[in-house]
Design a protein around this motif. Structure first.
Motif, PDB file in Angstrom:
ATOM      1  N   MET A   1     -25.926 -48.198  19.769  1.00 44.72           N
ATOM      2  CA  MET A   1     -27.387 -48.061  19.598  1.00 44.72           C
ATOM      3  C   MET A   1     -27.940 -49.844  18.802  1.00 44.72           C
ATOM      4  N   GLU A   2     -28.716 -50.614  19.765  1.00 47.79           N
ATOM      5  CA  GLU A   2     -29.026 -51.829  19.170  1.00 47.79           C
ATOM      6  C   GLU A   2     -30.522 -51.491  17.927  1.00 47.79           C
ATOM      7  N   ILE A   3     -31.010 -52.523  16.823  1.00 44.29           N
ATOM      8  CA  ILE A   3     -31.059 -52.309  16.072  1.00 44.29           C
ATOM      9  C   ILE A   3     -31.932 -53.687  16.101  1.00 44.29           C
ATOM     10  N   LEU A   4     -33.255 -54.265  16.376  1.00 41.58           N
ATOM     11  CA  LEU A   4     -33.536 -55.142  16.119  1.00 41.58           C
ATOM     12  C   LEU A   4     -34.336 -55.391  14.903  1.00 41.58           C
ATOM     13  N   VAL A   5     -33.625 -56.726  14.202  1.00 43.63           N
ATOM     14  CA  VAL A   5     -34.136 -57.227  12.878  1.00 43.63           C
ATOM     15  C   VAL A   5     -35.042 -58.515  13.463  1.00 43.63           C
ATOM     16  N   LEU A  52     -50.754 -66.769  10.586  1.00 42.80           N
ATOM     17  CA  LEU A  52     -49.647 -67.372  11.711  1.00 42.80           C
ATOM     18  C   LEU A  52     -48.163 -66.801  12.008  1.00 42.80           C
ATOM     19  N   ALA A  53     -47.744 -65.765  11.605  1.00 40.67           N
ATOM     20  CA  ALA A  53     -46.251 -65.760  12.194  1.00 40.67           C
ATOM     21  C   ALA A  53     -46.726 -64.686  13.065  1.00 40.67           C
ATOM     22  N   VAL A  54     -48.010 -63.462  13.147  1.00 42.10           N
ATOM     23  CA  VAL A  54     -47.802 -62.468  13.948  1.00 42.10           C
ATOM     24  C   VAL A  54     -47.673 -62.850  15.545  1.00 42.10           C
ATOM     25  N   PRO A  55     -48.129 -63.760  16.184  1.00 43.36           N
ATOM     26  CA  PRO A  55     -48.048 -64.199  17.108  1.00 43.36           C
ATOM     27  C   PRO A  55     -46.015 -64.277  17.939  1.00 43.36           C
ATOM     28  N   GLY A  56     -45.337 -64.369  16.763  1.00 47.07           N
ATOM     29  CA  GLY A  56     -43.772 -64.727  16.859  1.00 47.07           C
ATOM     30  C   GLY A  56     -43.594 -63.691  16.825  1.00 47.07           C
ATOM     31  N   LEU A  57     -43.617 -63.216  15.680  1.00 45.77           N
ATOM     32  CA  LEU A  57     -43.078 -61.912  15.552  1.00 45.77           C
ATOM     33  C   LEU A  57     -43.103 -60.509  16.742  1.00 45.77           C
ATOM     34  N   LEU A  58     -44.266 -60.472  16.983  1.00 44.50           N
ATOM     35  CA  LEU A  58     -44.722 -59.565  18.366  1.00 44.50           C
ATOM     36  C   LEU A  58     -44.320 -60.350  19.716  1.00 44.50           C
ATOM     37  N   ALA A  59     -43.554 -61.022  19.829  1.00 52.61           N
ATOM     38  CA  ALA A  59     -42.803 -61.947  21.407  1.00 52.61           C
ATOM     39  C   ALA A  59     -41.514 -61.715  21.107  1.00 52.61           C
ATOM     40  N   GLU A  60     -40.891 -61.445  19.626  1.00 48.60           N
ATOM     41  CA  GLU A  60     -39.561 -61.046  19.160  1.00 48.60           C
ATOM     42  C   GLU A  60     -39.786 -59.277  19.741  1.00 48.60           C
ATOM     43  N   ILE A  61     -40.531 -58.531  19.082  1.00 52.33           N
ATOM     44  CA  ILE A  61     -40.362 -57.410  19.720  1.00 52.33           C
ATOM     45  C   ILE A  61     -40.780 -57.477  20.668  1.00 52.33           C
ATOM     46  N   ALA A  62     -41.318 -57.640  21.609  1.00 54.15           N
ATOM     47  CA  ALA A  62     -41.357 -57.466  23.445  1.00 54.15           C
ATOM     48  C   ALA A  62     -40.000 -57.906  23.614  1.00 54.15           C
ATOM     49  N   LYS A  63     -39.202 -59.099  23.017  1.00 56.02           N
ATOM     50  CA  LYS A  63     -38.256 -58.607  24.088  1.00 56.02           C
ATOM     51  C   LYS A  63     -37.073 -57.815  23.824  1.00 56.02           C
ATOM     52  N   GLY A  64     -36.455 -57.196  22.253  1.00 62.13           N
ATOM     53  CA  GLY A  64     -35.819 -56.023  21.685  1.00 62.13           C
ATOM     54  C   GLY A  64     -36.218 -54.875  22.477  1.00 62.13           C
ATOM     55  N   GLU A  65     -38.454 -54.678  22.678  1.00 65.36           N
ATOM     56  CA  GLU A  65     -38.282 -54.260  24.438  1.00 65.36           C
ATOM     57  C   GLU A  65     -37.597 -54.067  25.238  1.00 65.36           C
ATOM     58  N   ALA A  66     -38.032 -55.111  25.823  1.00 63.84           N
ATOM     59  CA  ALA A  66     -37.360 -54.786  27.239  1.00 63.84           C
ATOM     60  C   ALA A  66     -35.731 -54.268  26.901  1.00 63.84           C
ATOM     61  N   ARG A  67     -35.309 -55.193  26.404  1.00 62.03           N
ATOM     62  CA  ARG A  67     -33.905 -54.565  26.092  1.00 62.03           C
ATOM     63  C   ARG A  67     -33.681 -52.886  25.571  1.00 62.03           C
ATOM     64  N   HIS A  68     -34.367 -52.152  25.757  1.00 62.28           N
ATOM     65  CA  HIS A  68     -34.337 -50.985  25.071  1.00 62.28           C
ATOM     66  C   HIS A  68     -33.920 -50.661  23.457  1.00 62.28           C
ATOM     67  N   ALA A  69     -34.090 -51.676  22.589  1.00 62.36           N
ATOM     68  CA  ALA A  69     -33.382 -51.440  21.381  1.00 62.36           C
ATOM     69  C   ALA A  69     -33.540 -49.920  21.037  1.00 62.36           C
ATOM     70  N   ALA A  70     -33.016 -49.259  19.996  1.00 67.38           N
ATOM     71  CA  ALA A  70     -33.601 -48.476  19.996  1.00 67.38           C
ATOM     72  C   ALA A  70     -34.021 -47.939  17.716  1.00 67.38           C
ATOM     73  N   GLY A  71     -34.668 -49.796  18.039  1.00 66.54           N
ATOM     74  CA  GLY A  71     -35.607 -49.236  16.554  1.00 66.54           C
ATOM     75  C   GLY A  71     -35.638 -50.720  16.752  1.00 66.54           C
ATOM     76  N   HIS A  72     -36.899 -51.038  15.525  1.00 65.93           N
ATOM     77  CA  HIS A  72     -37.079 -52.516  15.288  1.00 65.93           C
ATOM     78  C   HIS A  72     -37.527 -52.367  13.653  1.00 65.93           C
ATOM     79  N   VAL A  73     -36.883 -53.300  12.882  1.00 60.39           N
ATOM     80  CA  VAL A  73     -37.160 -54.002  11.452  1.00 60.39           C
ATOM     81  C   VAL A  73     -38.435 -55.581  10.980  1.00 60.39           C
ATOM     82  N   ILE A  74     -39.038 -54.453  10.580  1.00 57.16           N
ATOM     83  CA  ILE A  74     -39.884 -56.339  10.162  1.00 57.16           C
ATOM     84  C   ILE A  74     -39.912 -56.822   8.744  1.00 57.16           C
ATOM     85  N   ALA A  75     -38.580 -57.377   8.732  1.00 52.00           N
ATOM     86  CA  ALA A  75     -38.022 -58.455   7.221  1.00 52.00           C
ATOM     87  C   ALA A  75     -39.307 -59.217   6.645  1.00 52.00           C
ATOM     88  N   CYS A  76     -39.937 -58.639   6.517  1.00 47.58           N
ATOM     89  CA  CYS A  76     -41.102 -59.587   5.830  1.00 47.58           C
ATOM     90  C   CYS A  76     -41.785 -58.746   4.287  1.00 47.58           C
TER      91      CYS A  76
END
Length: 234
Positions: A1-5, A52-76
């Protein structure tokens, strides 16, 4: 599985440090993809940087969803953009602050948080109330260390963090410590050995929790507050 951090700030050296720690605790067969946005604040220190960080964060989450990542971690540690990310994603999304609080509550009756700057204390205290764990936290302490000082080997950041942990043991009667910044991810084991009590890092806690949620086949509920965003005219 892929975990996006996702490190929501743009400091690549911190992202690499986060990746190394995440890979150490990931199970065999789990791939850690650690990323940061290319635009946004270099560090997140308070409400303004977080917004200020939220738009960039959400863009990366969207990319992970498109790859069907199994889960996501927000490292802040402020859990920046967590609710918005859960609305966007179907895979589970865990913030390192929430993960660290819950893990620490399983191994200690009361804990203290040691974070970077005093301006982050209100955010962390509000999150503790939201997560139902405020009564388990003895105190949120600030070492008054800028986040980027954690990337500078010549800074006195570690000395200041150690002083706050010592004070938490002595004055707060803390039974465990939560490190309140992703940039402290490489300090947890050494600090635990030095002070003789559990020191919890949120990055490794969150990776482990996300893996568990994925293995249980659990996904973010889309019934209610985390319902997927409705299409809007552009």
């Amino acid at each position: 599985m892929e975990i996006l951090v996702v490190n929501p700030n743009t400091t690549a050296s911190m992202t690499d440090k986060i990746r190394i720690a995440a890979e150490k605790v990931a199970s065999a067969g789990t791939t850690i993809t650690a990323v940061n946005p290319t635009t946004g604040p270099a560090s997140i220190e308070g409400h303004y940087d977080g917004a200020l960080a939220v738009p960039g964060l959400l863009a990366e989450i969207a990319k992970g969803e498109a790859r069907h990542a199994a889960g996501h971690v927000i490292a802040c540690f402020d859990d920046t953009g967590l609710d918005a990310a859960r609305s966007l994603a179907r895979a589970p999304v865990v913030g390192i602050g929430e993960a660290a609080f819950h893990v620490c509550s399983l191994i200690a009756g009361r804990f203290s948080v040691v974070t970077t700057l005093g301006r982050s204390i209100p955010i962390i205290e509000e999150n503790l109330v939201k997560y139902g764990l405020a009564t388990r936290c003895a105190r949120v302490r600030a070492a008054e260390v800028p986040v980027l000082a954690l990337e500078d080997a010549e800074s006195d950041a570690r000395r200041k963090i150690e002083a706050e942990i010592e004070a938490a043991k002595r004055d707060d009667r803390a039974e465990a410590i939560v490190l309140g910044c992703a940039g402290m991810v490489d300090l947890a084991a050494d600090l635990s050995a030095r002070f003789g009590l559990p020191v919890v890092d949120g990055v490794t806690a969150a990776v482990t929790l996300v893996e568990s949620l994925a293995r249980l086949g659990l996904r973010t509920s889309k019934h209610g507050g985390y319902a997927s965003p409705l299409p809007k005219p552009r």
